[in-house]
Design an enzyme around this catalytic site. Structure first.
Site, PDB file in Angstrom:
ATOM      1  N   HIS A 193      -6.158  -6.416  -1.752  1.00 22.22           N
ATOM      2  CA  HIS A 193      -5.089  -5.464  -1.427  1.00 22.22           C
ATOM      3  C   HIS A 193      -3.860  -6.171  -0.835  1.00 22.22           C
ATOM      4  CE1 HIS A 193      -3.848  -1.355  -1.186  1.00 22.22           C
ATOM      5  NE2 HIS A 193      -3.872  -1.262   0.122  1.00 22.22           N
ATOM      6  N   ASP A 236      -8.517  -5.451  -6.113  1.00 14.60           N
ATOM      7  CA  ASP A 236      -8.178  -4.367  -5.186  1.00 14.60           C
ATOM      8  C   ASP A 236      -8.530  -3.014  -5.799  1.00 14.60           C
ATOM      9  OD1 ASP A 236      -7.029  -2.631  -3.396  1.00 14.60           O
ATOM     10  OD2 ASP A 236      -4.955  -3.075  -3.991  1.00 14.60           O
ATOM     11  N   SER A 270       0.845  -1.196   0.000  1.00 16.07           N
ATOM     12  CA  SER A 270       0.000   0.000   0.000  1.00 16.07           C
ATOM     13  C   SER A 270       0.884   1.251   0.000  1.00 16.07           C
ATOM     14  CB  SER A 270      -0.930  -0.069   1.213  1.00 16.07           C
ATOM     15  OG  SER A 270      -1.977   0.826   1.087  1.00 16.07           O
TER      16      SER A 270
END
Lengths: 469, 469
Positions: free
Chosen positions: A436, A411, A157
């Site tokens: 994710h 995602d 991320s």
């Protein structure tokens, strides 16, 4: 667009409370860094935390690799416990494992308890990507202790964005980076502002059947109609088991923001096994959620009743929750929404918008001016929406090398990810069945083949970097 | 080691007064930049100057190249007038020419006339390489005005270092860089501290015959012996035509510092044709200088008399000079020693030392502690000797691409230059007969073949970058 700004705040998909589990062991250390790496105005310094485990290291090998996690928006222990792939690969390649905590998060506070004192906005001046990368560069230099060692950066991320940028700017310090689900293109002018919402919609559309997203798309009007009267507001609160009643338009907006946030979160953590993100969730939670919305509901009441049942998958899977706290969705999370909120108000300006005609979200536009005004009111910060583009090049990644960009197509953040390699030294790995940064998590019997394959590829590339060193 | 610190201050080899000549034409413009690119503390800004000439541009070509000179320690007009190669190549490749002035030099002062106010040391806080590169990145972004244009960075000496680092850190903004005589390795731990002195010695040793450097090497003792008495001090002043008499040890040191500085300068501007650096000079001035020292002098008086004659080549080639102002060697230069002095006290920490047994210099050691103390006393700055290494990687240039490092082997700064390509995307061009960034100067009938060849190679590589764009 506040609702999706909230979505942005929740870009992480790690389980809170996981720290308590302590699947992985480490020593917790501190490292002193300059408050401001880039000016000669002050000599102030403070300490960032890092986690350290050298138990895998082959002491006979003078060139043992270092696996360095470029910490992101939260307590670093949380990332360490939720990035099992790094530990598994470290055991295999006999690497030193280091997880560095991002300044202004966890316990790495430049001004201690006074860091976020709103009457001292100057405390936020050094809360930038560049200062953070310098912290990491210095820490690695210290850890190498003058030796030539192959250091690989890892991150998921926002941590993946940092890992990629770290390799781009400090290639002499890290030989490569695994940037998992790193939306480095989620910035103004680079990616349409509704991509997150479109992907989320498509995940809900295909998880069970298309009625799911259609029902959600219609729900906003139904909610607003119901909430038009005081009796309806009460009914809404009862239906959805809200902790606080919906009293006015502001509450109503908060509730709808909350719903949009939940949808984004569900898509992000649409993992193939039980997990515990903000709340415990079943495997493939979007499918479970959509099961309750599989039929097109003819009237508002039925529609909202089905939606309330669906929401229970997210809010009360274990049955232990008493009510839905729509005003404080982050309570108990290791993820730090306050810190991230500040970053979106300086450099990490990610536009979000949606159109109800082609997504299940409410229609909204991206308004930088309004956004900036809010930032100034809240933090005395004026966002610089082009800072990241100026420094890191946006889509112009021709000169980059030794970065793996992995993205799961389930995602919502993959829309801002690097999906096409700019050259043959940058690797793009697509996980059709991945949410994710699923690949960064510990391996699991329920992992789909594409994730297992991705990890194998990633391991092989990283091993090759170390061999080439 | 102050003497050689002075040498460092004079790393540029452009002629003062050349601005008046105006060989090349341009508009002078201003561009507003943030005072501090890296923090969110202030919104202050100021203007840097840049020179602009679009007369070569093919207006029908929507992808005209931009040649961007990354200005260094002095008035930008001076660089523009003394970097003829850029103009020649721009005419050929129909490029827009821009010379950007470095913040804190020329007329690009962040705090106007108050910039160097010693009672306000905080004014110096933003005088760094990183802030400067950001100025250039922003200026180019503005100049491109949203278009995709191939931008090539150019620079000589410290400007060459900036050009190389600019490409390394902002490859999305410049497609390549010509870094002429850029000693990016002249930093602690990367290069022996006596390399500058050794190369200078070798230049003097081979320019005429080896007696030249031998005489200079012996001269220090002779000077000190003579200056041991008041009568001797007077004699020294007369012999060397000094403007101020040598009254004490401090004066004596200044005089010897001055001599060492002159030797370094002579080696740097050992060009094959008349030029005017600090003072007008003949072609191959070191050879002329050494002509007076071609015989080994048996006694101190003869030795110093010969040295004084030799010095005249540098101080009074035109016969117009009344006396030697050894206390102010930079008077009248466009080059700004004050600014550079400050930079050596923050990031540009370049160690110098020498041993009289293997160089013609006095024996001296590099003492960071003493150096730092001087910096603090003078500017309230504490040098960060490893800043540049941490950010730009020192000898670890594996990930660099599209940079030409050119170095003349007659240039004392070549010892800190990149003489071996780290990969096949970085080009190293050696000019055996070249002094300090001779290749960047306007072509001249007396240019040696190696310089003409180098320019051809550089032009071909740059043309290829533009074609590949």
């Amino acid at each position: 667009m506040f609702a999706v700004l909230c979505g942005a705040l929740l870009m992480l998909a790690f389980e809170p409370g996981a720290i308590a589990e302590q699947k992985f062991q480490y020593a917790i250390k501190e490292f002193s860094v300059p408050l401001d790496h880039f000016s000669f105005l002050s000599n102030e310094s403070f300490s960032i935390r890092y986690l350290y485990n050298d138990s895998y290291v082959d002491k006979a090998n003078s060139q043992s690799p270092i696996f360095f996690y470029t910490g992101n928006e939260g307590d670093i222990e949380w990332f360490a416990q939720n990035s099992g792939f790094i530990w598994e690969l470290a055991a295999k390649l006999r690497a030193l494992v280091v997880f560095a905590e991002h300044r202004y998060y966890g316990k790495s506070m430049p001004f201690g308890g006074d860091t976020f004192n709103t009457s001292k906005p100057e405390h936020l001046a050094y809360f930038t990507v560049e200062q953070t990368l310098e912290d990491y560069a210095l820490l690695i230099t210290f850890l190498r202790n003058g030796q030539q060692l192959p250091v690989v950066a890892f991150g998921g991320s926002y941590g993946g964005m940092l890992a990629a940028w770290f390799r781009m700017k400090y290639p002499h310090i890290v030989i490569g980076a695994l940037a998992a689900s790193a939306p480095i293109l989620q910035f103004p002018g680079l990616t349409p502002c509704d991509i997150f919402e479109k992907i989320t919609t498509s995940v809900f559309e295909t998880a069970y059947n298309a009625n799911c997203s259609a029902n959600i798309g219609k729900s906003w009007k139904a909610i607003e109609s119901l909430a038009a009267t005081d009796a309806g507001k009460k009914q809404l609160g009862d239906m959805f088991h809200l902790c606080d009643p919906v009293k006015n338009g502001d509450d109503l907006n908060k509730f709808m923001d909350y719903l949009e946030e939940v949808y984004g979160n569900l898509a992000m953590v649409n993992y193939p096994y039980n997990s515990t993100f903000l709340a415990p969730l079943p495997a493939y939670p979007v499918r479970q959620f959509c099961y309750y919305l599989k039929d097109l509901q003819p009237n508002d009441t039925d529609l909202l009743a089905s939606l309330a049942s669906a929401l229970g998958v997210y809010t009360n899977y274990t049955g232990a929750s008493k009510c839905v706290d729509y005003k404080d969705s982050n309570s108990g999370a290791n993820y730090d929404s306050r810190g991230w909120d500040i970053q979106t108000c300086n450099q990490m300006v990610m536009p979000f918008c949606a159109n109800n005609s082609d997504t299940m979200y409410r229609t909204s536009t991206w308004d930088l001016k309004k956004f900036s005004e809010k930032c100034y009111t809240k933090f005395h910060l004026t966002p610089k929406p082009h800072d990241i583009l100026l420094r890191y090049g946006g889509r112009n990644l021709e000169a980059a090398s030794n970065i793996i960009f992995s993205n799961g197509l389930l995602d919502p953040w993959s829309g801002g990810g690097v999906l096409r390699a700019p050259n043959n030294q940058v690797h793009v790995i697509i996980l059709p069945e991945g949410a994710h940064h699923l690949d960064l998590r510990q391996s699991h019997p329920s992992d789909p083949a594409s994730v297992t394959d991705a990890r194998k590829k990633e391991a092989a590339i990283i091993e090759q970097w170390i061999r080439d060193f």
